[in-house]
Design a protein around this motif. Sequence first.
Motif, mmCIF file in Angstrom:
data_model
loop_
_atom_site.group_PDB
_atom_site.id
_atom_site.type_symbol
_atom_site.label_atom_id
_atom_site.label_comp_id
_atom_site.label_asym_id
_atom_site.label_seq_id
_atom_site.Cartn_x
_atom_site.Cartn_y
_atom_site.Cartn_z
ATOM 1 N N GLY A 148 0.679 -1.413 0.045
ATOM 2 C CA GLY A 148 -0.027 0.125 0.151
ATOM 3 C C GLY A 148 0.860 1.409 0.250
ATOM 4 N N PHE A 149 2.286 1.159 0.429
ATOM 5 C CA PHE A 149 3.139 2.848 0.802
ATOM 6 C C PHE A 149 4.006 2.774 -0.227
ATOM 7 C CE2 PHE A 149 5.820 5.575 3.193
ATOM 8 C CZ PHE A 149 5.244 6.411 2.938
ATOM 9 N N GLY A 150 4.233 1.177 -0.546
ATOM 10 C CA GLY A 150 5.586 1.354 -1.575
ATOM 11 C C GLY A 150 5.325 1.358 -2.855
ATOM 12 N N PHE A 151 4.245 1.176 -2.710
ATOM 13 C CA PHE A 151 3.661 0.673 -4.984
ATOM 14 C C PHE A 151 3.017 1.171 -5.337
ATOM 15 C CE2 PHE A 151 6.230 -2.858 -2.948
ATOM 16 C CZ PHE A 151 7.781 -3.663 -4.538
ATOM 17 N N LEU A 152 1.392 0.992 -4.092
ATOM 18 C CA LEU A 152 -0.021 2.234 -4.849
ATOM 19 C C LEU A 152 0.327 3.498 -4.141
ATOM 20 C CD1 LEU A 152 -1.836 -0.714 -3.851
ATOM 21 C CD2 LEU A 152 -0.489 -0.681 -5.910
ATOM 22 N N LYS A 153 -0.201 4.163 -4.769
ATOM 23 C CA LYS A 153 -0.818 5.461 -4.105
ATOM 24 C C LYS A 153 -1.577 5.723 -3.182
ATOM 25 C CE LYS A 153 2.042 7.824 -7.297
ATOM 26 N NZ LYS A 153 2.405 8.732 -8.396
ATOM 27 N N THR A 154 -3.043 4.722 -3.690
ATOM 28 C CA THR A 154 -4.307 4.789 -3.149
ATOM 29 C C THR A 154 -4.801 3.660 -2.677
ATOM 30 O OG1 THR A 154 -5.266 4.347 -5.071
ATOM 31 C CG2 THR A 154 -4.835 6.594 -4.346
ATOM 32 N N GLY A 155 -5.816 3.560 -1.795
ATOM 33 C CA GLY A 155 -6.605 2.376 -1.437
ATOM 34 C C GLY A 155 -5.794 1.686 0.324
ATOM 35 N N PRO A 156 -6.692 1.360 0.397
ATOM 36 C CA PRO A 156 -6.924 0.637 2.167
ATOM 37 C C PRO A 156 -5.295 0.185 2.355
ATOM 38 C CG PRO A 156 -7.608 -1.246 1.567
ATOM 39 C CD PRO A 156 -7.853 -0.073 -0.292
ATOM 40 N N TRP A 157 -4.505 -0.690 1.274
ATOM 41 C CA TRP A 157 -3.523 -1.101 1.988
ATOM 42 C C TRP A 157 -3.048 -0.685 3.164
ATOM 43 C CZ3 TRP A 157 -4.269 -6.113 0.927
ATOM 44 C CH2 TRP A 157 -4.318 -6.412 -0.112
ATOM 45 N N ARG A 158 -2.234 0.551 3.028
ATOM 46 C CA ARG A 158 -1.160 1.158 3.772
ATOM 47 C C ARG A 158 -2.358 0.868 5.207
ATOM 48 N NH1 ARG A 158 0.529 7.237 3.628
ATOM 49 N NH2 ARG A 158 2.156 7.681 5.750
ATOM 50 N N VAL A 159 -3.240 1.663 5.635
ATOM 51 C CA VAL A 159 -4.052 1.285 6.611
ATOM 52 C C VAL A 159 -4.144 0.697 7.492
ATOM 53 C CG1 VAL A 159 -5.984 2.643 7.576
ATOM 54 C CG2 VAL A 159 -5.538 3.922 5.911
ATOM 55 N N VAL A 160 -4.597 -0.438 6.227
ATOM 56 C CA VAL A 160 -4.724 -1.390 7.073
ATOM 57 C C VAL A 160 -4.120 -2.267 7.682
ATOM 58 C CG1 VAL A 160 -6.169 -4.256 6.359
ATOM 59 C CG2 VAL A 160 -6.621 -2.519 5.227
ATOM 60 N N GLY A 161 -2.679 -2.652 6.699
ATOM 61 C CA GLY A 161 -1.284 -3.338 6.964
ATOM 62 C C GLY A 161 -0.247 -2.882 8.774
ATOM 63 N N MET A 162 -0.945 -1.178 9.102
ATOM 64 C CA MET A 162 -0.653 -0.568 9.881
ATOM 65 C C MET A 162 -1.217 -0.150 11.083
ATOM 66 S SD MET A 162 3.157 1.225 10.027
ATOM 67 C CE MET A 162 2.376 1.533 11.217
ATOM 68 N N ALA A 163 -2.511 -0.576 10.682
ATOM 69 C CA ALA A 163 -3.568 -1.159 11.623
ATOM 70 C C ALA A 163 -3.239 -3.113 12.700
ATOM 71 C CB ALA A 163 -4.994 -1.198 11.534
ATOM 72 N N MET A 164 -3.252 -3.480 11.538
ATOM 73 C CA MET A 164 -2.486 -4.961 11.908
ATOM 74 C C MET A 164 -1.539 -5.032 12.212
ATOM 75 S SD MET A 164 -3.839 -6.987 8.295
ATOM 76 C CE MET A 164 -3.098 -8.520 8.535
ATOM 77 N N THR A 165 -0.269 -4.087 11.591
ATOM 78 C CA THR A 165 1.166 -4.123 12.757
ATOM 79 C C THR A 165 0.742 -3.931 13.999
ATOM 80 O OG1 THR A 165 1.979 -3.922 10.776
ATOM 81 C CG2 THR A 165 3.202 -2.466 12.550
ATOM 82 N N ILE A 166 0.021 -2.938 14.546
ATOM 83 C CA ILE A 166 -0.150 -1.953 15.351
ATOM 84 C C ILE A 166 -1.062 -2.774 16.799
ATOM 85 C CG2 ILE A 166 -0.645 -0.143 17.077
ATOM 86 C CD1 ILE A 166 0.007 1.841 14.414
ATOM 87 N N THR A 167 -1.580 -3.590 15.612
ATOM 88 C CA THR A 167 -2.417 -4.379 16.924
ATOM 89 C C THR A 167 -1.883 -5.636 16.804
ATOM 90 O OG1 THR A 167 -4.509 -4.087 15.176
ATOM 91 C CG2 THR A 167 -4.592 -5.844 16.818
#
Length: 128
Positions: free
Chosen positions: A95-114
């Motif tokens: 989500g952050f490294g390859f795509l510019k939009t979409g939920p991947w970055r936010v979902v990834g961080m939520a999973m990481t922090i959880t």
Amino acid sequence: MILPITTLSASLLAILFIGLTLRVITMRRKGIGPSVGMNENETFLRAVRAHSNFSEYTPIFLILLGLYEIQGGNQSILLITAVLFILGRFAHAIGFGFLKTGPWRVVGMAMTITAILTLTIFNILLFV
């Protein structure tokens, strides 16, 4: 003591780390980014930050995971948090490294922090 879940998790995360590293190196060699430092190219900045973000979160997770495992923590908690963190790091990298939009970055961080928060709580509970 053998720490199989921590060992496997660290190994899988190392694969992602190498992939993120090679992406930055490749961009530098192609002239997208400077040989040292940063530039204003958004694609390059995203690649560098995805790599850096991974490097910032992964060590604390692996320390917490290893500590929980070495203390005989619940195997289900170990597996769930390991899978959650690994999937979260992959989602964030996409989500952050390859795509510019979409939920991947936010979902990834939520999973990481959880995953980190869960292990923090369970490690404290083992101590108390």
